[in-house]
Structures are given as C-alpha cells and as structure tokens.
Design a protein around this motif. Structure first.
Motif, PDB file in Angstrom:
ATOM      1  N   ASP A 145     -19.482 -38.148 -10.723  1.00 40.66           N
ATOM      2  CA  ASP A 145     -18.414 -38.223  -9.714  1.00 40.66           C
ATOM      3  C   ASP A 145     -18.743 -37.353  -8.505  1.00 40.66           C
ATOM      4  OD1 ASP A 145     -17.044 -39.928 -11.325  1.00 40.66           O
ATOM      5  OD2 ASP A 145     -15.597 -38.463 -12.054  1.00 40.66           O
ATOM      6  N   SER A 148     -21.326 -39.021  -6.473  1.00 40.69           N
ATOM      7  CA  SER A 148     -20.724 -40.128  -5.735  1.00 40.69           C
ATOM      8  C   SER A 148     -19.942 -39.605  -4.532  1.00 40.69           C
ATOM      9  CB  SER A 148     -19.798 -40.927  -6.661  1.00 40.69           C
ATOM     10  OG  SER A 148     -19.137 -41.943  -5.948  1.00 40.69           O
ATOM     11  N   MET A 149     -19.209 -38.510  -4.755  1.00 36.69           N
ATOM     12  CA  MET A 149     -18.435 -37.922  -3.662  1.00 36.69           C
ATOM     13  C   MET A 149     -19.344 -37.395  -2.553  1.00 36.69           C
ATOM     14  SD  MET A 149     -15.259 -38.309  -4.312  1.00 36.69           S
ATOM     15  CE  MET A 149     -14.104 -38.572  -5.660  1.00 36.69           C
ATOM     16  N   GLU A 152     -20.467 -40.257  -0.480  1.00 38.56           N
ATOM     17  CA  GLU A 152     -19.396 -40.714   0.405  1.00 38.56           C
ATOM     18  C   GLU A 152     -19.148 -39.714   1.534  1.00 38.56           C
ATOM     19  OE1 GLU A 152     -16.416 -41.122  -2.504  1.00 38.56           O
ATOM     20  OE2 GLU A 152     -16.938 -43.178  -3.040  1.00 38.56           O
ATOM     21  N   ALA A 158     -17.606 -44.783   4.241  1.00 42.26           N
ATOM     22  CA  ALA A 158     -17.306 -44.757   2.802  1.00 42.26           C
ATOM     23  C   ALA A 158     -16.249 -43.709   2.492  1.00 42.26           C
ATOM     24  CB  ALA A 158     -18.586 -44.472   2.011  1.00 42.26           C
ATOM     25  N   LEU A 159     -16.321 -42.571   3.189  1.00 34.42           N
ATOM     26  CA  LEU A 159     -15.347 -41.506   2.962  1.00 34.42           C
ATOM     27  C   LEU A 159     -13.940 -41.958   3.341  1.00 34.42           C
ATOM     28  CD1 LEU A 159     -14.800 -38.550   2.197  1.00 34.42           C
ATOM     29  CD2 LEU A 159     -15.253 -37.934   4.578  1.00 34.42           C
ATOM     30  N   GLN A 161     -12.841 -45.054   3.550  1.00 33.41           N
ATOM     31  CA  GLN A 161     -12.437 -46.117   2.637  1.00 33.41           C
ATOM     32  C   GLN A 161     -11.973 -45.546   1.301  1.00 33.41           C
ATOM     33  OE1 GLN A 161     -11.934 -49.307   3.178  1.00 33.41           O
ATOM     34  NE2 GLN A 161     -11.276 -49.569   1.043  1.00 33.41           N
ATOM     35  N   LYS A 162     -12.702 -44.536   0.803  1.00 31.12           N
ATOM     36  CA  LYS A 162     -12.323 -43.908  -0.460  1.00 31.12           C
ATOM     37  C   LYS A 162     -10.964 -43.231  -0.328  1.00 31.12           C
ATOM     38  CE  LYS A 162     -13.010 -42.617  -4.701  1.00 31.12           C
ATOM     39  NZ  LYS A 162     -13.041 -43.605  -5.811  1.00 31.12           N
ATOM     40  N   GLU A 165      -8.263 -45.854  -0.508  1.00 34.96           N
ATOM     41  CA  GLU A 165      -8.076 -46.315  -1.893  1.00 34.96           C
ATOM     42  C   GLU A 165      -7.275 -45.302  -2.698  1.00 34.96           C
ATOM     43  OE1 GLU A 165     -11.995 -46.952  -3.362  1.00 34.96           O
ATOM     44  OE2 GLU A 165     -12.385 -48.704  -2.066  1.00 34.96           O
ATOM     45  N   MET A 166      -7.589 -44.025  -2.524  1.00 34.66           N
ATOM     46  CA  MET A 166      -6.880 -42.986  -3.271  1.00 34.66           C
ATOM     47  C   MET A 166      -5.423 -42.880  -2.843  1.00 34.66           C
ATOM     48  SD  MET A 166      -9.933 -40.112  -3.391  1.00 34.66           S
ATOM     49  CE  MET A 166      -9.104 -38.975  -4.490  1.00 34.66           C
ATOM     50  N   LEU A 185     -11.902 -35.069  -2.837  1.00 32.86           N
ATOM     51  CA  LEU A 185     -13.089 -35.669  -2.227  1.00 32.86           C
ATOM     52  C   LEU A 185     -14.151 -34.628  -1.864  1.00 32.86           C
ATOM     53  CD1 LEU A 185     -11.274 -38.238   0.079  1.00 32.86           C
ATOM     54  CD2 LEU A 185     -12.793 -38.791  -1.830  1.00 32.86           C
TER      55      LEU A 185
END
Length: 262
Positions: A145, A148-149, A152, A158-159, A161-162, A165-166, A185
């Motif tokens: 994780d 992945s963070m 992003e 990507a950051l 977008q994440k 989503e959160m 994040l």
C-alpha cells in the motif's frame, strides 16, 4: 487430530485404540502399528500429528523410530510408554524433542490427559503460526500500500483520482477532511489540496460538501428515509449543520426542497 499407537503387543495396542475415549482428548482418528517398520508405513500414508509409542520393542525400539521421524522431517509429537523409567531413555527422548514420558502400567485416563496436553500444545503452536503469518501478510500489505501511495504521490493525476475515490467511499464519515485524506495518502495536506484543486477545479472541502449535499438530495428522492437519517448517512451527525450546508447549496432548507419536489 490423528494419533498413531505403536506397540509390539497387538492386543494392547488395539485395546487402547478401542477403550480410550479419544474424542474426549482431542483425537479424531487413531491408527495402530505393531513394529517400527509398520509405524513408518503408517507415517508415510497418514498425516499423523501424535505418536503414542512403546520404547521397548523387538528390533528397532521406539527411540530409533523417533530418530527416523526427525530424519524425515516429520513434525510429529511423541509420547513414550515404557515399563522402565531409565535415565538414558529419558535423556535421549528429550534430546529428540519428546517432552512426554509415561511409565506403564498407567490408567487410560492418565494416558488420555497426557495426550490432551500434547494436543493443546500443538493447537497453541498452530495458533502462534497463524498469528505470525497474519502479521507477515499485514506487513506485506502495508508495504504494498505504501509503495502504491508513493507511486500515486509522484503522479498528480493519480493522486487526485485516488483522493476522489476515497471521498466517495467515505462520504458518510464525519471525520472526512483534507488532513484525514492527506494522512491516508502519505502526503502533506497543503500539497494534496493544491493538486486536487488543479485537477478538479475545487478544493477538497468544497468537493466533500457538494458531494454530501448532492447525495442527500438523491436520498430524499427515494422517499425511504427521514431527513435526520439522511443527514447522518452523508456525514452530518448535527442536523443544524446539515440544514445550513443544504441551504447554502440549494438556497432552501431540506424540508422546502422536499415540498417543492413532492
């Protein structure tokens, strides 16, 4: 668990197999062998976890059988039965990892209690292994994780977008905020807010507020919930705050909104 009785006296082995209430001691399957050679065949065929073994037998004795088990990497627990409490036997048995040694004749109840003690020891070891493996998986997941963070974090699109989503996943969480998202994040809240506004045209707080009010309006249209319930579902435990934010967005109260669209 599965148990193997090894005794060169077939009558003794079979009587123990049938007369001891093994289920009471955590044993669900019992096998018998009348020599170490027979015991080796049983070990190869069945996943036995406990061996109840006589030491004094013609040919190879019980200690030789346990040495063979260790050489084959069988993680089996052994309880030795013997008519003679010889120190040399006990010393070698301990060296081979056998912690249980019963001088016979012994009551079946005493044998059963000794087996139950070993069963619990095996269960504790399995639980420790399960906890360890769970911990290792958790560490690996956290590492993945984090990686992945970090990926992003280095990619603004990507950051953002994440973060979106959160926000959508946690819309009903009263604690949802810029700081809360930034912590999850692994970025600074100022940096996150700046990137978010560049990509969406809105600050995170404004995006959260508008998302909550829009979701509240959708829930109202269903006619299934009270206004208080809707407020809680979109993250407002205080109805007055919900009422205020709703009015700012729609220029009317939730009650007026329902009447106008009723």
């Amino acid at each position: 668990m599965k148990l193997l009785i090894v005794n060169d006296e077939a009558l003794t082995a079979n009587t123990m197999r049938t007369d001891i209430p093994w289920n009471d001691y955590g044993i669900h399957e019992v096998y018998t062998a009348y020599s170490t050679e027979g015991a080796k065949k049983q070990m190869k065929e069945y996943p036995v976890e406990i061996v109840l073994c006589d030491i004094e037998m013609p040919g190879e004795n019980g200690l030789a059988f346990l040495r063979w088990c260790r050489a084959q990497d069988y993680s089996v627990e052994c309880i030795f039965l013997t008519c003679h409490a010889k120190f040399d036997y006990a010393k070698e048995a301990i060296e081979l990892g056998c912690q249980d040694y019963i001088v016979i004749p012994a009551k079946y109840e005493d044998i059963g209690k000794a087996v139950l003690k070993v069963v619990k020891r095996i269960q504790d070891r399995k639980e420790e292994l399960r906890v360890y493996q769970y911990g290792q998986q958790a560490i690996l997941k956290e590492a993945n994780d984090s990686n992945s963070m970090l990926a992003e974090k280095s990619n603004p699109d990507a950051l953002a977008q994440k973060a979106v989503e959160m926000i959508m996943e946690r819309m009903g969480d009263e604690e949802l905020s810029v700081n809360n998202l930034a912590e999850m994040l692994y970025v600074h809240p100022v940096y996150l807010n700046r990137i978010f506004k560049e990509k969406t045209g809105k600050t995170i707080n404004k995006y959260i507020t508008e998302g909550r009010i829009q979701k509240a309006a959708e829930l109202m249209k269903t006619g299934k919930y009270t206004l208080t319930s809707i407020a809680e579902q979109v993250g407002y435990k205080n109805y007055s705050n919900f009422n205020l934010m709703f009015h700012r967005y729609f220029h009317c109260t939730p009650s007026q909104y329902l009447k106008e669209r009723g």
